[in-house]
Design a protein around this motif. Structure first.
Motif, PDB file in Angstrom:
ATOM      1  N   CYS A 247       0.818  -1.222   0.000  1.00 39.62           N
ATOM      2  CA  CYS A 247       0.000   0.000   0.000  1.00 39.62           C
ATOM      3  C   CYS A 247       0.847   1.265   0.000  1.00 39.62           C
ATOM      4  CB  CYS A 247      -0.942   0.024   1.202  1.00 39.62           C
ATOM      5  SG  CYS A 247      -2.380  -1.007   0.955  1.00 39.62           S
TER       6      CYS A 247
ATOM      7  N   GLY B 241       2.217   1.799  -3.404  1.00 44.39           N
ATOM      8  CA  GLY B 241       1.141   2.369  -4.222  1.00 44.39           C
ATOM      9  C   GLY B 241       0.919   3.839  -3.925  1.00 44.39           C
ATOM     10  N   LEU B 242       1.038   4.207  -2.667  1.00 44.81           N
ATOM     11  CA  LEU B 242       0.843   5.618  -2.286  1.00 44.81           C
ATOM     12  C   LEU B 242       1.949   6.499  -2.872  1.00 44.81           C
ATOM     13  CD1 LEU B 242      -0.547   7.889  -0.705  1.00 44.81           C
ATOM     14  CD2 LEU B 242       0.815   7.210   1.296  1.00 44.81           C
TER      15      LEU B 242
ATOM     16  N   ALA C   4       1.256   6.844  -6.481  1.00 52.84           N
ATOM     17  CA  ALA C   4       0.069   7.676  -6.750  1.00 52.84           C
ATOM     18  C   ALA C   4       0.385   9.157  -6.538  1.00 52.84           C
ATOM     19  CB  ALA C   4      -1.094   7.237  -5.855  1.00 52.84           C
TER      20      ALA C   4
ATOM     21  N   ARG D  98      -3.956   6.423 -12.908  1.00 58.00           N
ATOM     22  CA  ARG D  98      -4.668   5.626 -11.907  1.00 58.00           C
ATOM     23  C   ARG D  98      -3.726   4.548 -11.381  1.00 58.00           C
ATOM     24  NH1 ARG D  98      -9.435   8.107 -10.522  1.00 58.00           N
ATOM     25  NH2 ARG D  98      -9.792   6.149  -9.400  1.00 58.00           N
ATOM     26  N   VAL D  99      -3.747   4.356 -10.083  1.00 56.40           N
ATOM     27  CA  VAL D  99      -2.869   3.375  -9.438  1.00 56.40           C
ATOM     28  C   VAL D  99      -3.735   2.361  -8.683  1.00 56.40           C
ATOM     29  CG1 VAL D  99      -1.020   3.029  -7.751  1.00 56.40           C
ATOM     30  CG2 VAL D  99      -0.998   5.065  -9.222  1.00 56.40           C
TER      31      VAL D  99
ATOM     32  N   VAL E  32      -2.314   6.215   4.076  1.00 56.05           N
ATOM     33  CA  VAL E  32      -2.942   6.501   2.774  1.00 56.05           C
ATOM     34  C   VAL E  32      -4.112   7.461   2.954  1.00 56.05           C
ATOM     35  CG1 VAL E  32      -4.357   5.485   0.930  1.00 56.05           C
ATOM     36  CG2 VAL E  32      -2.237   4.356   1.633  1.00 56.05           C
TER      37      VAL E  32
ATOM     38  N   LEU F  56      -5.914   6.511  -6.267  1.00 58.04           N
ATOM     39  CA  LEU F  56      -5.436   5.228  -5.729  1.00 58.04           C
ATOM     40  C   LEU F  56      -6.598   4.332  -5.284  1.00 58.04           C
ATOM     41  CD1 LEU F  56      -3.054   3.410  -4.742  1.00 58.04           C
ATOM     42  CD2 LEU F  56      -3.172   4.630  -2.558  1.00 58.04           C
TER      43      LEU F  56
ATOM     44  N   PRO G 194      -9.105   7.830  -2.022  1.00 54.45           N
ATOM     45  CA  PRO G 194      -8.695   6.423  -2.063  1.00 54.45           C
ATOM     46  C   PRO G 194      -9.886   5.475  -1.892  1.00 54.45           C
ATOM     47  CG  PRO G 194      -8.189   7.353   0.094  1.00 54.45           C
ATOM     48  CD  PRO G 194      -8.741   8.473  -0.736  1.00 54.45           C
TER      49      PRO G 194
END
Lengths: 183, 197
Positions: free
Chosen positions: B55, B58-59, B62, B69-70, B89, B97, B157
């Motif tokens: 995560c 991904g953050l 993003a 887009r993630v 997040v 995200l 998110p």
């Protein structure tokens, strides 16, 4: 005799300001942190800087993931923490070792200079070796006037050398926390 | 029992087909194998370690790529190890995200031991409590179109906890070389700038 000068802006002792300038000059645009009293001013500078996305973490290893994601997306990140958080980072350091993600950690030291809290001492004393075992190169920052140069050198090692680097800021430089006791 | 639950491979295939310019981070273990089975892709970064980091990777991605887009695809065990990252997040409110947790209530790579979701931990409720605008539990194929829509167009998110079966699936492994995975992702995303620091 030099007194503890604090960290007022624009003075030679404004080492947090110097670190902030070094991060900016090396295009660091994501700064994550678990707070430490020693990082108070740097955290404030980063939050106030519109060119930086400043991310509070719940635990330090999150910042290693964040730095990896930033690099995947073409940005540079730095991670601020206290030495007690270094032990939380262990397994996540595989991102730096295996993938060659740059990692720039700025670590304020506890447990090494007049520490009043014995619970801080084990991790503080183990910090340089723990980082070395995790594949992180360390640079020590002991004098306020070296803050800019040392952070720039660390940023080059991280972003141009594709490595994991930690700047260890001496507890003596930060000032020993005393909870109101006379030092 | 598990026959009534969603099949992880079908779920991930449905979410990743016609993926457009979606950027994907896959958590270690079965989730990474699922993403590979749906088609190995340079813009998927599969993890082989650093459990709990999916995560936050991904953050970081993003935040660095706000116009893309993630999607993070990970498992319940991996998510549980980084539970605090949901708070991290949510505090950033990354609009681009989405997180999909494939929840079989098991540690699939280590002998199918029960995870905390099997004992009642409600990950979607945790995400909502952390401040996610939307967090859903997905139990049927009818909901997958909505998940796809959220991933590609929803205001992040977003968090989707997809309840899946625990039947064994064939291993489909991505490349293991972390440097290769990093380089190919950056080359596909950043083009010639990937070579710059």
């Amino acid at each position: 005799m030099r007194r503890k000068t604090g960290t007022s802006p624009g003075t030679a002792a404004d080492w947090p300001g110097a670190i902030h300038r070094a991060l900016k000059s090396h295009r660091v645009s994501q700064v994550s942190y678990v707070p430490d009293a020693g990082h108070k001013r740097l955290i404030e500078l980063c939050h106030a800087d519109k060119s930086m996305k400043t991310v509070p973490l719940t635990t330090e290893e999150e910042g290693i993931g964040l730095a990896a994601g930033a690099w995947l997306g073409g940005e540079r990140a730095a991670l601020l923490m206290q030495s007690s958080g270094v032990g939380n980072c262990g397994n996540a350091l595989t991102l730096a070792s295996n993938c060659g993600f740059p990692l720039l950690m700025i670590v304020t030291m506890r447990g090494e200079w007049g520490e009043f809290n014995p619970w801080q001492i084990p991790m503080g004393q183990a910090t340089p070796d723990a980082l070395r075992l995790g594949g992180v190169r360390t640079l020590r920052l002991a004098r306020a006037e070296d803050a800019l140069e040392t952070t720039v050198a660390a940023a080059k090692l991280a972003f141009e050398g594709y490595g994991a680097v930690a700047v260890l800021i001496a507890q003596r430089l930060i000032g020993t926390k005393s909870f109101g006791e006379t030092p | 029992m598990s026959g009534a639950k969603l099949d992880r491979r079908e779920v991930v295939r449905a979410l990743l087909e016609r993926r457009g310019d979606l950027l994907v981070v896959a958590g270690l273990g079965s989730s990474a194998w699922d993403c590979t089975a749906a088609g190995d892709h340079p813009l998927t970064f599969p993890l082989w370690g650093a459990m709990g980091s999916a995560c936050t990777i991904g953050l970081g991605l993003a935040l660095a790529q706000p116009r893309r887009r993630v999607l993070v695809v990970t498992g319940d065990g991996e998510m549980l190890m980084g539970l605090g990252s949901l708070a991290t997040v949510a505090a950033q409110r990354p609009g681009n995200l989405a997180i999909v947790v494939l929840d079989n209530e098991r540690y699939g790579e280590t002998g199918m031991q029960r995870t905390h979701t099997a004992y009642g931990t409600d990950l979607a409720a945790v995400a909502l409590a952390c401040g996610f605008g939307k967090a859903e539990i997905v139990r049927g194929t009818a909901q997958l179109a909505g998940v796809r829509s959220g991933i590609h167009r929803g205001k992040g998110p977003l968090f989707y906890q997809v309840k899946i079966g625990s039947d064994p699936v064939p291993l489909v492994l991505p490349p293991r070389d972390g440097a290769l995975l990093k380089h190919r992702f950056r080359a596909a995303l950043l083009g010639s700038k990937a070579a710059e620091a």
